[in-house]
Design a protein around this motif. Structure first.
Motif, PDB file in Angstrom:
ATOM      1  N   VAL A 198      46.155 -35.400  31.012  1.00 48.48           N
ATOM      2  CA  VAL A 198      46.976 -36.611  31.069  1.00 48.48           C
ATOM      3  C   VAL A 198      48.391 -36.313  30.593  1.00 48.48           C
ATOM      4  CG1 VAL A 198      47.321 -38.868  29.977  1.00 48.48           C
ATOM      5  CG2 VAL A 198      45.101 -38.284  30.960  1.00 48.48           C
ATOM      6  N   MET A 199      48.506 -35.601  29.478  1.00 46.63           N
ATOM      7  CA  MET A 199      49.831 -35.292  28.947  1.00 46.63           C
ATOM      8  C   MET A 199      50.619 -34.398  29.901  1.00 46.63           C
ATOM      9  SD  MET A 199      50.498 -36.902  26.209  1.00 46.63           S
ATOM     10  CE  MET A 199      49.942 -37.552  24.629  1.00 46.63           C
ATOM     11  N   ARG A 200      49.952 -33.427  30.485  1.00 46.48           N
ATOM     12  CA  ARG A 200      50.650 -32.550  31.436  1.00 46.48           C
ATOM     13  C   ARG A 200      51.113 -33.339  32.653  1.00 46.48           C
ATOM     14  NH1 ARG A 200      48.045 -27.394  34.789  1.00 46.48           N
ATOM     15  NH2 ARG A 200      49.655 -27.404  36.424  1.00 46.48           N
ATOM     16  N   SER A 201      50.232 -34.179  33.200  1.00 43.69           N
ATOM     17  CA  SER A 201      50.599 -34.961  34.382  1.00 43.69           C
ATOM     18  C   SER A 201      51.793 -35.858  34.081  1.00 43.69           C
ATOM     19  CB  SER A 201      49.409 -35.803  34.829  1.00 43.69           C
ATOM     20  OG  SER A 201      49.741 -36.589  35.950  1.00 43.69           O
ATOM     21  N   TYR A 202      51.776 -36.503  32.930  1.00 40.79           N
ATOM     22  CA  TYR A 202      52.871 -37.393  32.539  1.00 40.79           C
ATOM     23  C   TYR A 202      54.191 -36.627  32.434  1.00 40.79           C
ATOM     24  CZ  TYR A 202      55.755 -39.980  29.152  1.00 40.79           C
ATOM     25  OH  TYR A 202      56.787 -40.591  28.494  1.00 40.79           O
ATOM     26  N   GLU A 203      54.162 -35.495  31.753  1.00 43.88           N
ATOM     27  CA  GLU A 203      55.400 -34.726  31.557  1.00 43.88           C
ATOM     28  C   GLU A 203      55.932 -34.167  32.874  1.00 43.88           C
ATOM     29  OE1 GLU A 203      54.065 -31.949  28.665  1.00 43.88           O
ATOM     30  OE2 GLU A 203      54.059 -33.426  27.033  1.00 43.88           O
ATOM     31  N   GLU A 204      55.035 -33.735  33.751  1.00 39.84           N
ATOM     32  CA  GLU A 204      55.485 -33.218  35.046  1.00 39.84           C
ATOM     33  C   GLU A 204      56.057 -34.330  35.917  1.00 39.84           C
ATOM     34  OE1 GLU A 204      52.165 -31.052  36.655  1.00 39.84           O
ATOM     35  OE2 GLU A 204      52.539 -29.299  35.365  1.00 39.84           O
ATOM     36  N   SER A 205      55.501 -35.529  35.812  1.00 42.85           N
ATOM     37  CA  SER A 205      56.060 -36.658  36.561  1.00 42.85           C
ATOM     38  C   SER A 205      57.472 -36.987  36.071  1.00 42.85           C
ATOM     39  CB  SER A 205      55.158 -37.884  36.423  1.00 42.85           C
ATOM     40  OG  SER A 205      53.977 -37.739  37.181  1.00 42.85           O
ATOM     41  N   LEU A 206      57.673 -37.000  34.769  1.00 42.07           N
ATOM     42  CA  LEU A 206      59.023 -37.247  34.239  1.00 42.07           C
ATOM     43  C   LEU A 206      60.018 -36.247  34.817  1.00 42.07           C
ATOM     44  CD1 LEU A 206      58.460 -37.936  30.412  1.00 42.07           C
ATOM     45  CD2 LEU A 206      58.733 -39.610  32.253  1.00 42.07           C
ATOM     46  N   ALA A 207      59.624 -34.974  34.865  1.00 36.42           N
ATOM     47  CA  ALA A 207      60.532 -33.937  35.371  1.00 36.42           C
ATOM     48  C   ALA A 207      60.807 -34.133  36.859  1.00 36.42           C
ATOM     49  CB  ALA A 207      59.932 -32.560  35.116  1.00 36.42           C
TER      50      ALA A 207
ATOM     51  N   TYR B  62      50.865 -38.801  45.890  1.00 39.61           N
ATOM     52  CA  TYR B  62      51.511 -39.238  47.122  1.00 39.61           C
ATOM     53  C   TYR B  62      52.399 -38.119  47.676  1.00 39.61           C
ATOM     54  CZ  TYR B  62      50.157 -43.901  45.437  1.00 39.61           C
ATOM     55  OH  TYR B  62      49.471 -44.991  44.960  1.00 39.61           O
ATOM     56  N   GLY B  63      51.917 -37.498  48.737  1.00 43.48           N
ATOM     57  CA  GLY B  63      52.646 -36.366  49.293  1.00 43.48           C
ATOM     58  C   GLY B  63      52.562 -35.133  48.436  1.00 43.48           C
ATOM     59  N   PHE B  64      51.617 -35.126  47.484  1.00 44.64           N
ATOM     60  CA  PHE B  64      51.451 -33.995  46.562  1.00 44.64           C
ATOM     61  C   PHE B  64      52.789 -33.662  45.896  1.00 44.64           C
ATOM     62  CE2 PHE B  64      47.839 -32.317  49.500  1.00 44.64           C
ATOM     63  CZ  PHE B  64      47.125 -33.482  49.275  1.00 44.64           C
ATOM     64  N   THR B  65      53.354 -34.640  45.237  1.00 41.86           N
ATOM     65  CA  THR B  65      54.618 -34.648  44.465  1.00 41.86           C
ATOM     66  C   THR B  65      55.804 -35.138  45.276  1.00 41.86           C
ATOM     67  OG1 THR B  65      55.470 -32.381  44.878  1.00 41.86           O
ATOM     68  CG2 THR B  65      53.821 -32.633  43.130  1.00 41.86           C
ATOM     69  N   LEU B  66      55.678 -35.219  46.607  1.00 41.35           N
ATOM     70  CA  LEU B  66      56.831 -35.540  47.449  1.00 41.35           C
ATOM     71  C   LEU B  66      57.405 -36.922  47.147  1.00 41.35           C
ATOM     72  CD1 LEU B  66      58.477 -34.313  49.762  1.00 41.35           C
ATOM     73  CD2 LEU B  66      56.878 -35.375  51.369  1.00 41.35           C
ATOM     74  N   ALA B  67      56.546 -37.935  46.965  1.00 43.30           N
ATOM     75  CA  ALA B  67      57.031 -39.293  46.739  1.00 43.30           C
ATOM     76  C   ALA B  67      57.784 -39.393  45.413  1.00 43.30           C
ATOM     77  CB  ALA B  67      55.867 -40.284  46.765  1.00 43.30           C
ATOM     78  N   GLU B  68      57.271 -38.757  44.372  1.00 39.34           N
ATOM     79  CA  GLU B  68      57.968 -38.810  43.081  1.00 39.34           C
ATOM     80  C   GLU B  68      59.354 -38.174  43.187  1.00 39.34           C
ATOM     81  OE1 GLU B  68      54.793 -39.044  39.472  1.00 39.34           O
ATOM     82  OE2 GLU B  68      55.268 -37.027  40.183  1.00 39.34           O
ATOM     83  N   THR B  69      59.430 -37.045  43.873  1.00 41.26           N
ATOM     84  CA  THR B  69      60.716 -36.362  44.015  1.00 41.26           C
ATOM     85  C   THR B  69      61.702 -37.208  44.815  1.00 41.26           C
ATOM     86  OG1 THR B  69      59.610 -34.216  43.928  1.00 41.26           O
ATOM     87  CG2 THR B  69      61.830 -34.259  44.850  1.00 41.26           C
TER      88      THR B  69
END
Length: 341
Positions: free
Chosen positions: A124-133, A63-70
């Motif tokens: 999967v592990m990389r995506s999860y860890e980057e989302s946490l950050a 979503y927004g290429f990381t924008l929504a998570e941030t």
């Protein structure tokens, strides 16, 4: 009649209890879906959701290429972690790029990343860890595998192949390890079709499905194809896209595209019935999906604080039993479809 902020406790088949609110917040729109929001507009939208008592927030790297998570992370940063339920998604890696390489067609003003499908263990592990950050949290409650469906991958066979890739390359094993260790509490998939959910019930042990746009006032196929098995196994359903991307809320799009003639005719009939009973169509749409016992929460995607407040008000709207009876008599919804008491 459920209120938007009512707490719903879901007992995950493979874990403990997870608390949702009857209405959650879908964050695709604050990723600048089709229209750029300023940071102030995004913050105001999220604050309105929190102030309205919504405590389930769904997001995704895409979503927004990381924008929504941030952006969501800014809201949650000053809230106690146990005061909300959070889900995000895996299945894509966000590779940095230059501004001129970013695809702006879906998310206007998206961050400078190129999404790349990756259903492997490492992906999967990389995506999860980057989302946490990005979100700034130490855990998420639910991880969904994102967009593992025919609409995204160009056909049913391609989607099935991607699903098998998830197992062959270790992606589901990574998710299972995260659930077993307690890092996440529930697993599932977030898709725009019911068929991948049915396949996952055959192949794995999911807890929840985020099903967008396929169970609404004008689409009820999962009522007989998917929901009975979900109820049998205790798998919960989160409804995304309860307005079919806009047509049921006064918009002019159906499932992110033009409105077919048969859908336009059905919606016209619905509007007539709503007018007869002095009911709003968005109110009927939201209350209908939440009436099914398999449905845990509905997550519209508001683009403004005003849309948040409108969605909340639709949940409070009194709708007479005669309205639902008329919908069934007219064949708009099936006779066996659960409706609000």
């Amino acid at each position: 009649m459920a209120k938007a902020s009512d707490t719903v406790t879901f007992s995950a088949p493979n874990g403990g209890d997870i608390k949702f609110t009857a209405m959650g917040f879908g964050s695709a729109c604050i990723g600048n879906y089709r229209r750029a929001l300023t940071e102030e507009e995004s913050d105001a939208t999220l604050e309105a959701a929190w102030d309205s008592g919504l405590r389930y927030f769904d997001t995704a790297p895409f979503y927004g290429f990381t924008l929504a998570e941030t952006r969501l992370g800014r809201l949650l940063a000053c809230r106690p972690r146990d005061s909300f339920t959070l889900s995000t998604k895996v299945g894509r890696i966000m590779d940095p790029c230059s501004p001129d390489e970013t695809d702006q067609s879906l998310y206007v003003g998206a961050a400078d990343f190129i999404p790349r499908f990756d259903y492997s263990y490492a992906g999967v592990m990389r995506s999860y860890e980057e989302s946490l950050a990005r979100i700034g949290v130490d855990r998420v409650d639910i991880l969904y595998v994102h967009d593992i469906d025919a609409l995204v991958h160009g056909g049913r066979d391609a989607a099935v192949a991607r699903t098998h890739q998830l197992f062959d390359e270790g992606g589901w094993r990574a998710l299972s390890e995260l659930r077993s260790s307690g890092d996440v509490r529930a697993l599932g998939i977030g898709v725009n079709e019911w068929q991948p959910c049915a396949l996952m019930l055959e192949l794995a042990d999911p807890d929840l499905f985020l099903l967008a746009g396929r169970y609404t006032l004008i689409e009820t196929e999962p009522l007989t194809t998917l929901f009975p098995e979900c109820e049998k196994r205790g798998v919960g359903i989160i409804i995304g896209g309860p307005y079919n991307s806009g047509i049921l809320a006064g918009g002019d799009t159906y499932n992110y595209g033009d409105v077919p003639a048969d859908i336009a005719e059905t919606v016209s009939h619905l509007r007539s019935l709503c007018h007869r009973h002095q009911v709003t169509l968005p109110g009927a749409a939201l209350q209908f999906v939440l009436a099914h016992p398999a449905v845990t929460s509905a997550i519209p995607g508001p683009m403004s604080a005003e849309e948040v407040l409108s969605n909340v008000s639709y949940m409070d709207e009194p709708i007479p039993a005669e309205f639902w009876a008329d919908l069934k008599d007219a064949g708009v919804i099936p006779g066996n479809a659960p409706v609000p008491a």
